[in-house]
Design an enzyme around this catalytic site. Structure first.
Site, PDB file in Angstrom:
ATOM      1  N   ALA A  14     -43.590   5.405 -30.701  1.00  0.00           N
ATOM      2  CA  ALA A  14     -42.382   5.424 -31.374  1.00  0.00           C
ATOM      3  C   ALA A  14     -41.153   5.388 -30.501  1.00  0.00           C
ATOM      4  O   ALA A  14     -40.251   6.027 -30.623  1.00  0.00           O
ATOM      5  CB  ALA A  14     -42.302   6.722 -32.362  1.00  0.00           C
ATOM      6  N   GLY A  15     -41.149   4.407 -29.239  1.00  0.00           N
ATOM      7  CA  GLY A  15     -39.976   4.174 -28.598  1.00  0.00           C
ATOM      8  C   GLY A  15     -39.435   3.237 -29.192  1.00  0.00           C
ATOM      9  O   GLY A  15     -39.585   2.783 -30.133  1.00  0.00           O
ATOM     10  N   GLY A  18     -41.923   0.234 -30.195  1.00  0.00           N
ATOM     11  CA  GLY A  18     -42.665   0.743 -31.560  1.00  0.00           C
ATOM     12  C   GLY A  18     -41.735   0.738 -32.690  1.00  0.00           C
ATOM     13  O   GLY A  18     -42.133   0.250 -33.771  1.00  0.00           O
ATOM     14  N   PHE A 117     -25.091  -5.228 -13.085  1.00  0.00           N
ATOM     15  CA  PHE A 117     -26.251  -4.663 -12.830  1.00  0.00           C
ATOM     16  C   PHE A 117     -27.140  -5.583 -11.621  1.00  0.00           C
ATOM     17  O   PHE A 117     -26.785  -6.786 -11.797  1.00  0.00           O
ATOM     18  CB  PHE A 117     -27.325  -4.493 -13.904  1.00  0.00           C
ATOM     19  CG  PHE A 117     -27.363  -2.960 -14.515  1.00  0.00           C
ATOM     20  CD1 PHE A 117     -26.492  -2.368 -15.057  1.00  0.00           C
ATOM     21  CD2 PHE A 117     -28.853  -2.441 -14.200  1.00  0.00           C
ATOM     22  CE1 PHE A 117     -26.722  -1.023 -15.494  1.00  0.00           C
ATOM     23  CE2 PHE A 117     -28.937  -1.145 -14.539  1.00  0.00           C
ATOM     24  CZ  PHE A 117     -27.908  -0.558 -15.174  1.00  0.00           C
ATOM     25  N   GLN A 237     -42.452  -1.329 -10.139  1.00  0.00           N
ATOM     26  CA  GLN A 237     -41.097  -1.192  -9.496  1.00  0.00           C
ATOM     27  C   GLN A 237     -40.837   0.242  -9.099  1.00  0.00           C
ATOM     28  O   GLN A 237     -41.086   1.230  -9.597  1.00  0.00           O
ATOM     29  CB  GLN A 237     -40.255  -1.634 -10.689  1.00  0.00           C
ATOM     30  CG  GLN A 237     -38.894  -1.456 -10.297  1.00  0.00           C
ATOM     31  CD  GLN A 237     -37.697  -2.272 -11.056  1.00  0.00           C
ATOM     32  OE1 GLN A 237     -37.643  -1.610 -11.983  1.00  0.00           O
ATOM     33  NE2 GLN A 237     -37.470  -3.339 -10.946  1.00  0.00           N
ATOM     34  N   HIS A 239     -37.617   1.973  -8.283  1.00  0.00           N
ATOM     35  CA  HIS A 239     -36.003   2.131  -8.309  1.00  0.00           C
ATOM     36  C   HIS A 239     -35.381   2.551  -7.119  1.00  0.00           C
ATOM     37  O   HIS A 239     -36.112   3.685  -6.752  1.00  0.00           O
ATOM     38  CB  HIS A 239     -35.746   3.001  -9.755  1.00  0.00           C
ATOM     39  CG  HIS A 239     -34.354   2.545 -10.151  1.00  0.00           C
ATOM     40  ND1 HIS A 239     -33.300   3.225  -9.545  1.00  0.00           N
ATOM     41  CD2 HIS A 239     -33.704   2.189 -11.030  1.00  0.00           C
ATOM     42  CE1 HIS A 239     -32.248   2.852 -10.111  1.00  0.00           C
ATOM     43  NE2 HIS A 239     -32.523   2.151 -11.106  1.00  0.00           N
ATOM     44  N   LEU A 249     -33.905   9.858 -12.625  1.00  0.00           N
ATOM     45  CA  LEU A 249     -33.355   8.634 -12.043  1.00  0.00           C
ATOM     46  C   LEU A 249     -31.794   8.733 -12.156  1.00  0.00           C
ATOM     47  O   LEU A 249     -31.022   9.474 -12.916  1.00  0.00           O
ATOM     48  CB  LEU A 249     -33.748   7.586 -13.215  1.00  0.00           C
ATOM     49  CG  LEU A 249     -33.241   6.238 -12.870  1.00  0.00           C
ATOM     50  CD1 LEU A 249     -34.047   5.314 -11.832  1.00  0.00           C
ATOM     51  CD2 LEU A 249     -32.974   5.301 -14.091  1.00  0.00           C
ATOM     52  N   THR A 251     -28.827   6.306 -12.345  1.00  0.00           N
ATOM     53  CA  THR A 251     -28.852   4.587 -12.905  1.00  0.00           C
ATOM     54  C   THR A 251     -28.243   3.666 -11.891  1.00  0.00           C
ATOM     55  O   THR A 251     -27.230   4.108 -11.445  1.00  0.00           O
ATOM     56  CB  THR A 251     -28.164   4.576 -14.332  1.00  0.00           C
ATOM     57  OG1 THR A 251     -27.964   3.278 -14.715  1.00  0.00           O
ATOM     58  CG2 THR A 251     -26.790   5.344 -14.356  1.00  0.00           C
ATOM     59  N   GLU A 252     -28.667   2.468 -11.868  1.00  0.00           N
ATOM     60  CA  GLU A 252     -28.047   1.302 -11.163  1.00  0.00           C
ATOM     61  C   GLU A 252     -26.632   1.200 -11.744  1.00  0.00           C
ATOM     62  O   GLU A 252     -25.827   0.521 -11.145  1.00  0.00           O
ATOM     63  CB  GLU A 252     -28.758   0.221 -11.488  1.00  0.00           C
ATOM     64  CG  GLU A 252     -28.741  -0.903 -10.584  1.00  0.00           C
ATOM     65  CD  GLU A 252     -29.928  -2.101 -10.772  1.00  0.00           C
ATOM     66  OE1 GLU A 252     -30.975  -1.788 -10.459  1.00  0.00           O
ATOM     67  OE2 GLU A 252     -29.732  -3.252 -11.237  1.00  0.00           O
ATOM     68  N   ARG A 283     -33.935  -4.708  -7.420  1.00  0.00           N
ATOM     69  CA  ARG A 283     -34.530  -3.498  -7.232  1.00  0.00           C
ATOM     70  C   ARG A 283     -35.421  -3.484  -5.906  1.00  0.00           C
ATOM     71  O   ARG A 283     -35.415  -2.580  -5.057  1.00  0.00           O
ATOM     72  CB  ARG A 283     -34.874  -2.578  -8.177  1.00  0.00           C
ATOM     73  CG  ARG A 283     -33.929  -2.394  -9.062  1.00  0.00           C
ATOM     74  CD  ARG A 283     -34.595  -1.686 -10.553  1.00  0.00           C
ATOM     75  NE  ARG A 283     -33.569  -1.143 -11.213  1.00  0.00           N
ATOM     76  CZ  ARG A 283     -33.762  -0.969 -12.533  1.00  0.00           C
ATOM     77  NH1 ARG A 283     -34.589  -0.870 -13.216  1.00  0.00           N
ATOM     78  NH2 ARG A 283     -32.578  -0.787 -13.019  1.00  0.00           N
ATOM     79  N   HIS A 370     -40.784   3.514 -10.931  1.00  0.00           N
ATOM     80  CA  HIS A 370     -39.902   3.474 -12.118  1.00  0.00           C
ATOM     81  C   HIS A 370     -40.543   2.543 -13.280  1.00  0.00           C
ATOM     82  O   HIS A 370     -40.471   3.271 -14.227  1.00  0.00           O
ATOM     83  CB  HIS A 370     -38.687   2.910 -11.793  1.00  0.00           C
ATOM     84  CG  HIS A 370     -37.792   2.778 -12.791  1.00  0.00           C
ATOM     85  ND1 HIS A 370     -37.167   4.043 -13.393  1.00  0.00           N
ATOM     86  CD2 HIS A 370     -37.000   1.636 -13.387  1.00  0.00           C
ATOM     87  CE1 HIS A 370     -36.502   3.587 -14.312  1.00  0.00           C
ATOM     88  NE2 HIS A 370     -36.233   2.276 -14.459  1.00  0.00           N
ATOM     89  N   ARG A 412     -38.769  -6.403 -12.263  1.00  0.00           N
ATOM     90  CA  ARG A 412     -38.048  -6.509 -13.308  1.00  0.00           C
ATOM     91  C   ARG A 412     -36.622  -6.358 -13.008  1.00  0.00           C
ATOM     92  O   ARG A 412     -36.204  -5.578 -11.968  1.00  0.00           O
ATOM     93  CB  ARG A 412     -38.463  -5.639 -14.450  1.00  0.00           C
ATOM     94  CG  ARG A 412     -37.578  -5.431 -15.476  1.00  0.00           C
ATOM     95  CD  ARG A 412     -37.896  -4.254 -16.512  1.00  0.00           C
ATOM     96  NE  ARG A 412     -37.855  -3.130 -16.208  1.00  0.00           N
ATOM     97  CZ  ARG A 412     -36.816  -2.088 -16.251  1.00  0.00           C
ATOM     98  NH1 ARG A 412     -35.638  -2.524 -16.448  1.00  0.00           N
ATOM     99  NH2 ARG A 412     -36.746  -1.064 -15.782  1.00  0.00           N
ATOM    100  N   SER A 417     -35.539  -4.331 -19.483  1.00  0.00           N
ATOM    101  CA  SER A 417     -36.623  -3.559 -20.371  1.00  0.00           C
ATOM    102  C   SER A 417     -36.255  -3.272 -21.543  1.00  0.00           C
ATOM    103  O   SER A 417     -36.804  -3.569 -22.655  1.00  0.00           O
ATOM    104  CB  SER A 417     -37.137  -2.324 -19.428  1.00  0.00           C
ATOM    105  OG  SER A 417     -38.063  -1.713 -20.500  1.00  0.00           O
TER     106      SER A 417
END
Ligand SMILES: Cc1cc2nc3c(=O)[nH]c(=O)nc-3n(C[C@H](O)[C@H](O)[C@H](O)COP(=O)(O)OP(=O)(O)OC[C@H]3O[C@@H](n4cnc5c(N)ncnc54)[C@H](O)[C@@H]3O)c2cc1C
Length: 597
Positions: A14-15, A18, A117, A237, A239, A249, A251-252, A283, A370, A412, A417
């Site tokens: 359920a992400g 999903g 990014f 990957q 990160h 994390l 973030t970039e 990355r 990551h 990636r 993503s």
């Protein structure tokens, strides 16, 4: 049977992937979502920086540029048809989410705000282009909440805290899944025409990771046990900016807003490694540069970390040096308040976990495991394919981080993503509906629970004296040391051997808690078994690939070798043995070139 359920389509997870597939599937077919977590606790909710789409709200941009950047970022291993598909759907899908009510950050004139990014460029100048659409640094949280609301509105049926342990395949056709209801420990059979796996990644194979504890690779492990291969598992990957020692994390987006990486000599070292885009190189390149700096003794205080500096005075100094401008042509100058409003969670994380205030102090960071570029092989419609000829397994789908389309190839790009889960989630849902309308329910195997019961019984009945936590720690440490940012034949061979020993020792893990109800120890041991399988196929796939490409950097084969290795790895686990095969990369427009940033 009480614990028997029937739906046209079962979505596992359920992400973002999903929920997006459930949203589309449920419009035209009976659909249920099974999730081991309460849906809004899925890892998508932690995504910070943004979702990539060439809206061109700040500067000129085009889906074609996004496509080329993604192909280049993938180190030419991505399938170009899938990449073109993803990047061309990016703009409409971001607007679709906006219309669902997703609260994006805004430009002064009210359009969706965008920031630069890594690896996203203006294809003419080669300079970074603002392509990440964001909601402060809580983009994933907003996506997850928005999609969950939409699913609730549409009455999607949710089975929360149901963990899938097996997929049922009968006569070569998908027939459903077996799940354990965590609260009661009871097993349930879900009979379905189509099953969509959207179970996320497996970063918990490594010691230093940005990934949630739940990232145990269940989807890939389950399908491997049922004879389905995994693709490109060697490409994982790292990160560049995880909080030192913790991996959490940063973030970039921090570098997108002008933050820079600094070594012990106070130098912005990315100038040397990527003269054009500098801190916004892809990355794999930035993580390697950090390792090389640390190896040469330029880690901060000689240690294995660097500084990520987003103090306004530093940002403004380097922005002036780079000639960075605001959209209205004025010089790019930021204030502490501005950084705080664009990156509120990052400021909070640094204060909480490091005791560092990033508006006045630099943050200690190190590369962190990551993202899984590899996973269950699929085509662009999420259909699982099971061999080098791309033979489809009827009724079986995978989308999101668990899948390998392959839109990310060997590396990636940031923001791709969240885009992937939306686009491929949606199209998997749509294709599953079409499939379910054309087909009936496959008969269930005579004993649908047998394989699951056998796995759980093995975990329950072991009488050895090993501790699961020891085995987990040893696996993570060996994978970090030998199948991390830099790799060698010798190191990876050690990793394969060690992981195989750990798998043997795993059989001797005794369960402390033998109760049936809410037995988290049982489940966490089962998950450790998954991680061990994934560690093994990752190390074996990596050892076999004798070249360096994207995230797979070998000191003994430092160059990319297009002649011999322009191919995707397929890996099987058959009767406990690992087997490999390869399939060609899809090239449409872009012939492989050297990557220069
Ligand atoms: C800290 C962090 C920040 C990130 N930031 C960004 C970003 O800014 N931009 C970007 O593009 N990407 C980002 N990423 C990557 C991106 O967020 C993830 O790759 C993506 O959200 C994964 O989505 P998913 O739907 O595939 O999986 P998830 O969101 O992880 O969902 C997986 C679901 O599967 C369920 N599940 C798993 N196993 C089982 C099982 N056995 N049975 C039942 N249910 C199961 C879980 O309960 C969960 O609901 C980030 C990742 C991390 C870790």
């Amino acid at each position: 049977m009480n614990n028997y359920h029937q739906y046209d389509i079962i979505v596992v997870g359920a992400g973002g992937a999903g929920l997006m597939s459930a949203l589309y599937a449920s419009k035209k077919a009976s659909t249920a979502v099974l999730s081991k977590l309460y849906p809004t606790r899925s890892h998508t909710g932690t995504a910070q920086g943004g979702v990539g789409a060439a809206l061109g709200n700040i500067e000129e941009d085009h889906p074609e540029w996004h496509t080329f950047d993604t192909v280049k970022g993938s180190d030419y291993l991505g399938d170009q048809d899938a990449i073109e598909f993803m990047c061309s759907k990016a703009v409409p899908i971001v607007y679709e989410l906006e219309h669902m009510g997703l609260p994006f950050s805004r430009t002064p004139d009210g359009t969706i705000a965008q920031r630069p990014f890594g690896g996203h460029t203006n294809n003419i100048t080669g300079m970074p282009v603002p392509r990440a659409c964001y909601s402060a640094d809580r983009t994933g949280h907003m996506i997850l909440q928005t999609l969950y609301q939409q699913c609730i509105k549409q009455n999607v049926r949710f089975y929360d805290e149901f963990q899938v342990l097996d997929v049922l395949i009968e006569n070569g056709v998908t027939a459903g899944v077996v799940a354990i209801e965590l609260a009661t420990g009871e097993l349930h059979v879900f009979h379905a025409k189509a099953v969509i796996f959207a179970t996320g990644g497996h970063g918990r194979v490594w010691e230093i990771t940005s990934n949630a504890y739940t990232y145990s690779g269940d989807g890939v492990a389950i399908t491997l046990r049922r004879g389905i291969p995994a693709e490109d598992m060697e490409f994982f990957q790292f990160h560049p900016t995880g909080i030192y020692k913790m991996g959490i994390l940063i973030t970039e987006g921090v570098r997108g807003e002008g933050g820079v990486l600094i070594n012990d000599e106070g130098e912005r070292f990315m100038n040397t490694y990527a003269p054009t885009v500098k801190d916004l190189a892809s990355r794999d390149i930035v993580s390697r540069a950090m390792y090389l700096e640390m190896r040469d003794g330029r880690g901060i205080n000689g240690k294995r970390y660097m500084y990520l500096d987003m103090r306004p005075e530093t940002v403004n100094k380097y922005a002036a040096e780079d000639g960075r401008k605001r959209p209205d042509g004025s010089p790019y100058i930021v204030t502490g308040e501005e950084m705080l409003s664009k990156l509120p969670d990052i400021v909070d994380f640094a204060r909480t976990y490091l005791g560092v205030d990033p508006v006045t102090q630099p943050m200690p960071v190190q590369p962190t495991a990551h993202y899984a570029m590899g996973g269950i092989p699929t085509d662009m419609y999420g259909r699982v394919v099971i061999d080098a000829e791309n033979t489809v397994l009827p009724g079986m789908y995978a989308a999101g981080e668990v899948g390998c389309v392959s839109a990310h190839g060997a590396n990636r790009l940031g923001t791709n993503s969240l885009l992937d889960i939306l686009v491929f989630g949606k199209y998997a849902g749509l294709d599953a509906v079409e499939y379910s309308h054309k087909t009936g329910f496959e008969t269930l195997p005579a004993e649908p629970l047998e394989f699951t019961q056998q796995q759980l019984e093995e975990l329950r009945s072991s009488k050895g004296d090993e501790r699961a936590s020891d085995i987990g720690e040893e696996m993570k440490s060996v994978m970090n040391d030998y199948v991390g940012v830099f790799r060698t034949e010798d190191g990876m061979s050690k990793a394969v051997e060690k992981v195989r020993q750990l798998k043997e020792r795993f059989k001797q893990v005794q369960l402390g808690d033998t109760s049936r109800i809410f037995n988290t120890e049982l489940i966490s041991n089962w998950e450790l078994g998954n991680l061990l399988d994934l560690a093994e196929v990752t190390a074996v796939s990596a050892l076999a690939r004798k070249e360096s490409r994207g995230a797979h950097a070998r000191e003994d084969f430092p160059k990319r070798d297009d002649e011999n290795w322009m191919s995707h790895t397929l890996v099987w686990m058959r009767d406990g043995k690992v087997e490999l095969d390869y399939k060609p990369v899809v090239i449409t427009k872009f012939e492989p070139m050297e990557r220069v940033y």
